[in-house]
Design a protein around this motif. Structure first.
Motif, PDB file in Angstrom:
ATOM      1  N   SER A  76      24.635  33.978 106.848  1.00 49.37           N
ATOM      2  CA  SER A  76      25.709  34.729 107.497  1.00 49.37           C
ATOM      3  C   SER A  76      25.227  35.138 108.882  1.00 49.37           C
ATOM      4  O   SER A  76      24.024  35.163 109.166  1.00 49.37           O
ATOM      5  CB  SER A  76      26.055  35.978 106.674  1.00 49.37           C
ATOM      6  N   SER A  77      26.169  35.481 109.745  1.00 46.55           N
ATOM      7  CA  SER A  77      25.788  35.875 111.103  1.00 46.55           C
ATOM      8  C   SER A  77      24.946  37.148 111.079  1.00 46.55           C
ATOM      9  O   SER A  77      24.054  37.319 111.917  1.00 46.55           O
ATOM     10  CB  SER A  77      27.041  36.075 111.960  1.00 46.55           C
ATOM     11  N   ALA A  78      25.207  38.042 110.116  1.00 45.61           N
ATOM     12  CA  ALA A  78      24.439  39.285 110.019  1.00 45.61           C
ATOM     13  C   ALA A  78      22.984  38.996 109.690  1.00 45.61           C
ATOM     14  O   ALA A  78      22.063  39.546 110.304  1.00 45.61           O
ATOM     15  CB  ALA A  78      25.055  40.199 108.967  1.00 45.61           C
ATOM     16  N   VAL A  79      22.759  38.111 108.720  1.00 43.33           N
ATOM     17  CA  VAL A  79      21.396  37.753 108.325  1.00 43.33           C
ATOM     18  C   VAL A  79      20.703  36.997 109.461  1.00 43.33           C
ATOM     19  O   VAL A  79      19.545  37.267 109.789  1.00 43.33           O
ATOM     20  CB  VAL A  79      21.400  36.901 107.040  1.00 43.33           C
ATOM     21  N   ALA A  80      21.422  36.052 110.068  1.00 44.79           N
ATOM     22  CA  ALA A  80      20.849  35.289 111.186  1.00 44.79           C
ATOM     23  C   ALA A  80      20.473  36.215 112.328  1.00 44.79           C
ATOM     24  O   ALA A  80      19.413  36.055 112.958  1.00 44.79           O
ATOM     25  CB  ALA A  80      21.845  34.236 111.661  1.00 44.79           C
ATOM     26  N   GLY A  81      21.313  37.208 112.605  1.00 45.91           N
ATOM     27  CA  GLY A  81      21.029  38.163 113.670  1.00 45.91           C
ATOM     28  C   GLY A  81      19.786  38.982 113.381  1.00 45.91           C
ATOM     29  O   GLY A  81      18.949  39.195 114.261  1.00 45.91           O
ATOM     30  N   MET A  82      19.640  39.444 112.142  1.00 46.51           N
ATOM     31  CA  MET A  82      18.462  40.226 111.775  1.00 46.51           C
ATOM     32  C   MET A  82      17.198  39.385 111.866  1.00 46.51           C
ATOM     33  O   MET A  82      16.143  39.868 112.315  1.00 46.51           O
ATOM     34  CB  MET A  82      18.632  40.793 110.361  1.00 46.51           C
TER      35      MET A  82
END
Length: 228
Positions: A76-82
């Motif tokens: 997900s974009s959230a996981v990729a961002g972290m």
């Protein structure tokens, strides 16, 4: 016929939004790396601990890049961002050693030179009409060649080879900057939106971030006088 301008305008807006998001992520990553490197270098105890754990930290960096690259479409974009932020922070820890190895003037000059070169090549990649996709394989082999040359130089410690590697490294990652920028522009032109666009922007930011920091390292070796 009257719908064509609005279609073009809509596409231009998508490209502009996507590229702005990509560069925002990249800029945030670079700012975090610089901040962590500076703060770590200011704390001698922490800096020594980082030096002692340098190999595990580098392996953790490689693991994060591998996960982001191989599972880009599944995260997900959230996981990729972290993960991207985590990678930028880890890079800052390992880069703190540069502030001991090189003078502040050398680091600042190399960074400014890298920023200017990166900006020019990124603009070139965005506006150039010629398709650069065929150069992808060339750049891949060029990077592999650089890695092999650097490993060999660990044993021979040749100043001439070091100079050659640095010059080729700058050229390769300058070219990769133009290549990656064009690939990202083409991706935006394909109409990517929503969650997919955010995920693509993060992975695009990672590619440009890697281009920048690798170019910076090679330029620093070229122009930076290391401290004994």
């Amino acid at each position: 016929m009257q719908t064509y301008p609005s279609v073009r305008s809509g596409t231009a807006d998508l490209v502009r939004t996507f590229m702005a998001r990509t560069y925002s992520w990249m800029a945030a990553g670079l700012a975090l790396t610089a901040g962590v490197a500076y703060l770590t270098a200011q704390n001698e105890t922490l800096a020594m601990q980082v030096m002692a754990l340098r190999l595990p930290l580098i392996l953790a960096q490689l693991a994060l890049v591998f996960v982001l690259s191989m599972f880009a479409q599944r995260l997900s974009s959230a996981v990729a961002g972290m993960l991207f932020i985590g990678y930028a922070a880890l890079t800052g820890l390992t880069f703190s050693a540069l502030l001991f190895a090189y003078s502040p003037t050398a680091v600042i000059t190399a960074f400014a030179t890298t920023a200017g070169t990166f900006g020019l090549m990124s603009v070139a990649g965005f506006v150039i009409k010629k398709d650069l996709s065929a150069m992808g394989r060339f750049f891949m082999f060029a990077v592999l060649g650089l890695i092999v040359a650097m490993i060999v130089n660990l044993f021979v410690a040749s100043s001439a080879l070091t100079l050659g590697i640095s010059i080729v490294g700058v050229l390769v990652f300058a070219g990769l900057t133009a290549y990656d920028t064009q690939m990202l522009r083409n991706l935006a032109l394909s109409g990517v939106t929503g969650e997919q666009a955010e995920r693509a922007a993060i992975n695009g930011a990672l590619a440009l971030y890697l281009d920048f920091i690798n170019m910076f390292l090679f330029i620093l070796r070229l122009f930076g006088g290391s401290r004994d």
